[in-house]
Design a protein around this motif. Sequence first.
Motif, PDB file in Angstrom:
ATOM      1  N   GLN A 140       1.498  84.260  25.952  1.00 44.22           N
ATOM      2  CA  GLN A 140       1.959  84.818  27.139  1.00 44.22           C
ATOM      3  C   GLN A 140       1.569  83.708  28.110  1.00 44.22           C
ATOM      4  O   GLN A 140       2.390  83.264  29.054  1.00 44.22           O
ATOM      5  CB  GLN A 140       1.302  86.231  27.495  1.00 44.22           C
ATOM      6  N   ASP A 141       0.439  83.275  28.171  1.00 41.53           N
ATOM      7  CA  ASP A 141       0.246  81.972  29.067  1.00 41.53           C
ATOM      8  C   ASP A 141       0.981  81.016  28.873  1.00 41.53           C
ATOM      9  O   ASP A 141       1.606  80.280  29.892  1.00 41.53           O
ATOM     10  CB  ASP A 141      -1.361  81.592  28.739  1.00 41.53           C
ATOM     11  N   HIS A 142       1.284  80.329  27.679  1.00 38.34           N
ATOM     12  CA  HIS A 142       2.056  79.469  27.393  1.00 38.34           C
ATOM     13  C   HIS A 142       3.524  79.863  27.884  1.00 38.34           C
ATOM     14  O   HIS A 142       4.364  78.869  28.341  1.00 38.34           O
ATOM     15  CB  HIS A 142       2.309  79.116  25.654  1.00 38.34           C
ATOM     16  N   ASP A 143       4.048  81.010  27.452  1.00 35.84           N
ATOM     17  CA  ASP A 143       5.394  81.364  27.873  1.00 35.84           C
ATOM     18  C   ASP A 143       5.705  81.479  29.423  1.00 35.84           C
ATOM     19  O   ASP A 143       6.600  80.964  29.858  1.00 35.84           O
ATOM     20  CB  ASP A 143       5.993  82.813  27.351  1.00 35.84           C
ATOM     21  N   LEU A 144       4.512  81.772  30.038  1.00 34.84           N
ATOM     22  CA  LEU A 144       4.667  81.812  31.671  1.00 34.84           C
ATOM     23  C   LEU A 144       4.597  80.354  32.216  1.00 34.84           C
ATOM     24  O   LEU A 144       5.512  79.939  33.004  1.00 34.84           O
ATOM     25  CB  LEU A 144       3.588  82.698  32.176  1.00 34.84           C
ATOM     26  N   ALA A 145       3.766  79.524  31.584  1.00 36.42           N
ATOM     27  CA  ALA A 145       3.828  77.829  32.048  1.00 36.42           C
ATOM     28  C   ALA A 145       5.361  77.229  31.783  1.00 36.42           C
ATOM     29  O   ALA A 145       5.932  76.694  32.548  1.00 36.42           O
ATOM     30  CB  ALA A 145       3.014  77.388  31.401  1.00 36.42           C
ATOM     31  N   VAL A 146       5.940  77.756  30.525  1.00 34.59           N
ATOM     32  CA  VAL A 146       7.239  77.346  30.082  1.00 34.59           C
ATOM     33  C   VAL A 146       8.105  77.675  31.016  1.00 34.59           C
ATOM     34  O   VAL A 146       9.219  76.939  31.573  1.00 34.59           O
ATOM     35  CB  VAL A 146       7.488  77.492  28.584  1.00 34.59           C
ATOM     36  N   ALA A 147       8.080  79.105  31.534  1.00 39.58           N
ATOM     37  CA  ALA A 147       9.134  79.690  32.282  1.00 39.58           C
ATOM     38  C   ALA A 147       9.287  79.229  33.770  1.00 39.58           C
ATOM     39  O   ALA A 147      10.383  78.906  34.158  1.00 39.58           O
ATOM     40  CB  ALA A 147       8.832  81.329  32.384  1.00 39.58           C
ATOM     41  N   GLY A 148       8.012  79.052  34.061  1.00 33.27           N
ATOM     42  CA  GLY A 148       7.944  78.041  35.483  1.00 33.27           C
ATOM     43  C   GLY A 148       8.368  76.777  35.378  1.00 33.27           C
ATOM     44  O   GLY A 148       9.206  76.429  36.235  1.00 33.27           O
ATOM     45  N   LEU A 149       8.328  76.167  34.594  1.00 29.77           N
ATOM     46  CA  LEU A 149       8.769  74.625  34.273  1.00 29.77           C
ATOM     47  C   LEU A 149      10.350  74.749  33.991  1.00 29.77           C
ATOM     48  O   LEU A 149      10.947  73.945  34.616  1.00 29.77           O
ATOM     49  CB  LEU A 149       8.161  74.014  33.157  1.00 29.77           C
ATOM     50  N   ARG A 150      10.801  75.558  33.230  1.00 28.43           N
ATOM     51  CA  ARG A 150      12.204  75.684  33.126  1.00 28.43           C
ATOM     52  C   ARG A 150      12.828  76.045  34.140  1.00 28.43           C
ATOM     53  O   ARG A 150      13.876  75.395  34.680  1.00 28.43           O
ATOM     54  CB  ARG A 150      12.218  76.690  32.056  1.00 28.43           C
ATOM     55  N   SER A 151      12.480  76.936  35.229  1.00 28.65           N
ATOM     56  CA  SER A 151      13.040  77.368  36.431  1.00 28.65           C
ATOM     57  C   SER A 151      13.048  76.183  37.474  1.00 28.65           C
ATOM     58  O   SER A 151      14.069  75.947  38.067  1.00 28.65           O
ATOM     59  CB  SER A 151      12.261  78.568  37.147  1.00 28.65           C
ATOM     60  N   HIS A 152      11.807  75.460  37.472  1.00 30.23           N
ATOM     61  CA  HIS A 152      11.771  73.994  38.303  1.00 30.23           C
ATOM     62  C   HIS A 152      12.924  73.193  37.838  1.00 30.23           C
ATOM     63  O   HIS A 152      13.523  72.594  38.830  1.00 30.23           O
ATOM     64  CB  HIS A 152      10.360  73.645  38.285  1.00 30.23           C
ATOM     65  N   LEU A 153      12.851  72.851  36.487  1.00 34.73           N
ATOM     66  CA  LEU A 153      13.938  71.864  36.128  1.00 34.73           C
ATOM     67  C   LEU A 153      15.331  72.255  36.388  1.00 34.73           C
ATOM     68  O   LEU A 153      16.300  71.406  36.861  1.00 34.73           O
ATOM     69  CB  LEU A 153      13.691  71.667  34.435  1.00 34.73           C
ATOM     70  N   SER A 154      15.591  73.657  36.064  1.00 33.63           N
ATOM     71  CA  SER A 154      16.934  74.137  36.623  1.00 33.63           C
ATOM     72  C   SER A 154      17.247  74.002  37.954  1.00 33.63           C
ATOM     73  O   SER A 154      18.368  73.631  38.406  1.00 33.63           O
ATOM     74  CB  SER A 154      16.950  75.761  36.247  1.00 33.63           C
ATOM     75  N   ILE A 155      16.142  73.988  39.083  1.00 38.46           N
ATOM     76  CA  ILE A 155      16.670  73.719  40.436  1.00 38.46           C
ATOM     77  C   ILE A 155      16.758  72.439  40.577  1.00 38.46           C
ATOM     78  O   ILE A 155      17.779  72.001  41.466  1.00 38.46           O
ATOM     79  CB  ILE A 155      15.301  74.208  41.375  1.00 38.46           C
ATOM     80  N   LEU A 156      15.971  71.380  40.128  1.00 39.25           N
ATOM     81  CA  LEU A 156      16.136  70.114  40.046  1.00 39.25           C
ATOM     82  C   LEU A 156      17.549  69.697  39.693  1.00 39.25           C
ATOM     83  O   LEU A 156      18.373  68.709  40.312  1.00 39.25           O
ATOM     84  CB  LEU A 156      15.233  69.378  39.296  1.00 39.25           C
ATOM     85  N   ALA A 157      18.136  70.113  38.661  1.00 39.79           N
ATOM     86  CA  ALA A 157      19.313  70.088  38.040  1.00 39.79           C
ATOM     87  C   ALA A 157      20.516  70.400  39.008  1.00 39.79           C
ATOM     88  O   ALA A 157      21.251  69.619  39.060  1.00 39.79           O
ATOM     89  CB  ALA A 157      19.589  70.628  36.602  1.00 39.79           C
ATOM     90  N   GLY A 158      20.115  71.543  39.691  1.00 47.33           N
ATOM     91  CA  GLY A 158      20.922  71.633  40.632  1.00 47.33           C
ATOM     92  C   GLY A 158      21.264  71.036  41.847  1.00 47.33           C
ATOM     93  O   GLY A 158      22.272  71.197  42.588  1.00 47.33           O
ATOM     94  N   GLU A 159      20.261  70.412  42.092  1.00 46.78           N
ATOM     95  CA  GLU A 159      20.180  69.426  43.330  1.00 46.78           C
ATOM     96  C   GLU A 159      20.850  68.086  43.072  1.00 46.78           C
ATOM     97  O   GLU A 159      20.767  67.316  43.755  1.00 46.78           O
ATOM     98  CB  GLU A 159      18.631  69.089  43.668  1.00 46.78           C
ATOM     99  N   GLY A 160      21.124  67.876  41.638  1.00 45.07           N
ATOM    100  CA  GLY A 160      22.084  66.679  41.327  1.00 45.07           C
ATOM    101  C   GLY A 160      21.124  65.606  40.819  1.00 45.07           C
ATOM    102  O   GLY A 160      21.488  64.486  40.426  1.00 45.07           O
ATOM    103  N   ALA A 161      19.867  66.145  40.534  1.00 40.14           N
ATOM    104  CA  ALA A 161      18.802  65.288  39.605  1.00 40.14           C
ATOM    105  C   ALA A 161      18.880  65.524  38.404  1.00 40.14           C
ATOM    106  O   ALA A 161      18.090  66.144  37.690  1.00 40.14           O
ATOM    107  CB  ALA A 161      17.185  65.391  40.490  1.00 40.14           C
TER     108      ALA A 161
END
Length: 163
Positions: A140-161
């Motif tokens: 669960q700790d691993h999955d939560l870290a991955v979920a946060g990173l995945r969300s952050h990457l999605s936001i960066l992709a939406g910014e055009g990066a």
Amino acid sequence: MSAAPVDIALLEAEERELVLPRFEAEDAWALGVLTREIAAAAGHGVVIDVRRPQLVLFRAVLPGATPDQQAWAERKASVTLRMESSSALVDARLSGAGVDPQSIGWLDERYAVTGGSFPIRVRGAGVVAAITVSGLSSQQDHDLAVAGLRSHLSILAGEGAAP
């Protein structure tokens, strides 16, 4: 977190997928806040830590977390920053090879070889930091870290990066 070969392949795929175009202090804050929001919404009492070697960039302690979880987060992050892989992947590889991390001598009590820390990898630069969660099961700790990173990457992709 004992893992079968298919689990190792999944962990390796996550690391190939979650590569950022950049990672600055502002990104550490954004990633930490996103992960904290996910944890708080689920009612998890965890410690969330984003760090470079020798420098904490973000730390949140949610209600219910304990000082022991902070120590575990630091030890998990040490594994990720040293091995440049998630602590879950290091655990799976060592367990799969039948190796006890304490017996090999170079992963002492400063290291916790268990899931919960994930490398922050930047395209063209490699591993520059780690995000770590402590307070739930290793998975669960691993999955939560991955979920946060995945969300952050999605936001960066939406910014055009785009990744």
